[in-house]
Design a protein around this motif. Structure first.
Motif, PDB file in Angstrom:
ATOM      1  N   GLU A 111       0.867  -1.257   0.006  1.00  0.00           N
ATOM      2  CA  GLU A 111      -0.028  -0.006  -0.086  1.00  0.00           C
ATOM      3  C   GLU A 111       0.777   1.284  -0.028  1.00  0.00           C
ATOM      4  OE1 GLU A 111      -4.130   1.280   2.272  1.00  0.00           O
ATOM      5  OE2 GLU A 111      -2.295   1.418   3.538  1.00  0.00           O
ATOM      6  N   LEU A 112       0.525   2.030  -0.956  1.00  0.00           N
ATOM      7  CA  LEU A 112       1.343   3.318  -1.178  1.00  0.00           C
ATOM      8  C   LEU A 112       0.769   4.592  -1.080  1.00  0.00           C
ATOM      9  CD1 LEU A 112       3.854   2.065  -3.921  1.00  0.00           C
ATOM     10  CD2 LEU A 112       4.304   2.093  -1.525  1.00  0.00           C
ATOM     11  N   PRO A 113       1.025   5.692  -0.253  1.00  0.00           N
ATOM     12  CA  PRO A 113       0.513   6.990  -0.558  1.00  0.00           C
ATOM     13  C   PRO A 113       0.562   7.379  -1.725  1.00  0.00           C
ATOM     14  CG  PRO A 113       2.413   7.089   0.678  1.00  0.00           C
ATOM     15  CD  PRO A 113       2.216   5.759   0.366  1.00  0.00           C
ATOM     16  N   VAL A 114      -0.540   7.978  -2.358  1.00  0.00           N
ATOM     17  CA  VAL A 114      -0.331   8.666  -3.815  1.00  0.00           C
ATOM     18  C   VAL A 114      -0.970  10.063  -3.740  1.00  0.00           C
ATOM     19  CG1 VAL A 114      -0.501   6.497  -5.107  1.00  0.00           C
ATOM     20  CG2 VAL A 114      -2.598   7.599  -4.624  1.00  0.00           C
ATOM     21  N   SER A 115      -0.878  11.047  -4.615  1.00  0.00           N
ATOM     22  CA  SER A 115      -1.515  12.324  -4.748  1.00  0.00           C
ATOM     23  C   SER A 115      -2.988  11.945  -5.255  1.00  0.00           C
ATOM     24  CB  SER A 115      -0.893  13.035  -5.869  1.00  0.00           C
ATOM     25  OG  SER A 115      -1.047  12.730  -7.087  1.00  0.00           O
ATOM     26  N   GLY A 116      -3.692  13.066  -4.982  1.00  0.00           N
ATOM     27  CA  GLY A 116      -5.257  12.980  -5.546  1.00  0.00           C
ATOM     28  C   GLY A 116      -5.298  12.673  -6.894  1.00  0.00           C
ATOM     29  N   VAL A 117      -4.537  13.186  -7.664  1.00  0.00           N
ATOM     30  CA  VAL A 117      -4.714  13.307  -8.891  1.00  0.00           C
ATOM     31  C   VAL A 117      -4.256  11.781  -9.528  1.00  0.00           C
ATOM     32  CG1 VAL A 117      -3.261  13.843 -11.407  1.00  0.00           C
ATOM     33  CG2 VAL A 117      -4.016  15.592  -9.439  1.00  0.00           C
ATOM     34  N   GLU A 118      -3.342  11.055  -8.988  1.00  0.00           N
ATOM     35  CA  GLU A 118      -2.823   9.679  -9.383  1.00  0.00           C
ATOM     36  C   GLU A 118      -3.983   8.905  -9.032  1.00  0.00           C
ATOM     37  OE1 GLU A 118      -0.307   8.323 -10.779  1.00  0.00           O
ATOM     38  OE2 GLU A 118       0.825  10.279 -10.999  1.00  0.00           O
ATOM     39  N   PHE A 119      -4.620   9.106  -7.635  1.00  0.00           N
ATOM     40  CA  PHE A 119      -5.617   8.275  -7.053  1.00  0.00           C
ATOM     41  C   PHE A 119      -7.056   8.208  -8.015  1.00  0.00           C
ATOM     42  CE2 PHE A 119      -9.535   7.768  -4.375  1.00  0.00           C
ATOM     43  CZ  PHE A 119      -9.183   6.721  -3.781  1.00  0.00           C
ATOM     44  N   GLY A 120      -7.284   9.618  -8.579  1.00  0.00           N
ATOM     45  CA  GLY A 120      -8.261   9.624  -9.566  1.00  0.00           C
ATOM     46  C   GLY A 120      -8.045   8.872 -10.819  1.00  0.00           C
ATOM     47  N   GLN A 121      -6.815   8.586 -11.239  1.00  0.00           N
ATOM     48  CA  GLN A 121      -6.565   7.951 -12.418  1.00  0.00           C
ATOM     49  C   GLN A 121      -6.244   6.636 -12.534  1.00  0.00           C
ATOM     50  OE1 GLN A 121      -2.965  10.044 -13.817  1.00  0.00           O
ATOM     51  NE2 GLN A 121      -4.325  11.682 -14.509  1.00  0.00           N
ATOM     52  N   LEU A 122      -6.473   5.904 -11.051  1.00  0.00           N
ATOM     53  CA  LEU A 122      -6.214   4.513 -10.945  1.00  0.00           C
ATOM     54  C   LEU A 122      -7.422   3.871 -10.651  1.00  0.00           C
ATOM     55  CD1 LEU A 122      -2.792   4.596  -8.787  1.00  0.00           C
ATOM     56  CD2 LEU A 122      -3.055   4.251 -11.438  1.00  0.00           C
ATOM     57  N   ALA A 123      -7.759   2.827 -11.159  1.00  0.00           N
ATOM     58  CA  ALA A 123      -8.952   2.183 -10.923  1.00  0.00           C
ATOM     59  C   ALA A 123      -8.561   0.636 -10.353  1.00  0.00           C
ATOM     60  CB  ALA A 123      -9.776   1.951 -11.999  1.00  0.00           C
ATOM     61  N   GLU A 124      -9.346  -0.068  -9.526  1.00  0.00           N
ATOM     62  CA  GLU A 124      -9.077  -1.221  -9.284  1.00  0.00           C
ATOM     63  C   GLU A 124      -9.216  -2.367 -10.230  1.00  0.00           C
ATOM     64  OE1 GLU A 124     -11.668  -2.741  -5.774  1.00  0.00           O
ATOM     65  OE2 GLU A 124     -11.074  -0.884  -4.622  1.00  0.00           O
TER      66      GLU A 124
END
Length: 151
Positions: A111-124
């Motif tokens: 589990e890694l912390p990511v930015s909000g932008v990266e979070f929005g671009q990644l999907a399960e």
């Protein structure tokens, strides 16, 4: 003029009581110890990340989560002419931390912390190439379905 109607002043009566000083000293020590503990943990994590190699692995996004911290803000304000104080609420503030869990082909999860932008671009379910250094997320390149078989 000082009178002796309550008895003579003794040296032990000047200043705050010993119990208060001990309690204040204990609280002060606990607060400083808390700050030192947080600083040492942060420094040791930073040093561990610096010593870690930059890893580039195939991975799949298995979960995403957010951690929202809310801090209410309230200001004491008089509500009427009687001088009584009541709490008048203002808008609360909050901050959000974003985390993504990646699974490598070996089954190891990270589990890694990511930015909000990266979070929005990644999907399960996204598959691709993860780059990280210790607990630092460096990037994820999504693999297209036509690029090859799934991991």
């Amino acid at each position: 003029m000082v009178t002796d109607e309550f008895g003579p002043l003794t040296p032990d009566m000047s200043g705050p009581p010993t119990v208060f000083l001990l309690f204040f000293g204990l609280i002060f020590t606990l607060v400083i110890a808390g700050f030192v503990t947080v600083a040492v943990k942060g420094l040791s994590q930073w040093r561990a990340n610096e010593a870690s190699p930059l890893r580039s692995v195939d991975a799949m996004v298995v979960s995403r989560r957010t951690d929202v911290h809310r801090r209410p803000r309230s200001v004491g304000a008089p509500t009427d002419g009687s001088g009584t104080m009541a709490m008048a609420s203002t808008s609360p503030s909050s901050s959000t931390a974003y985390f993504v869990t990646f699974e490598e082909p070996s089954g190891e999860r990270r589990e890694l912390p990511v930015s909000g932008v990266e979070f929005g671009q990644l999907a399960e379910g996204d598959r691709g190439h993860l780059i990280h250094q210790g607990t630092r997320y460096k990037g994820f390149t999504r693999q297209r379905a036509a690029d090859g078989p799934p991991l």
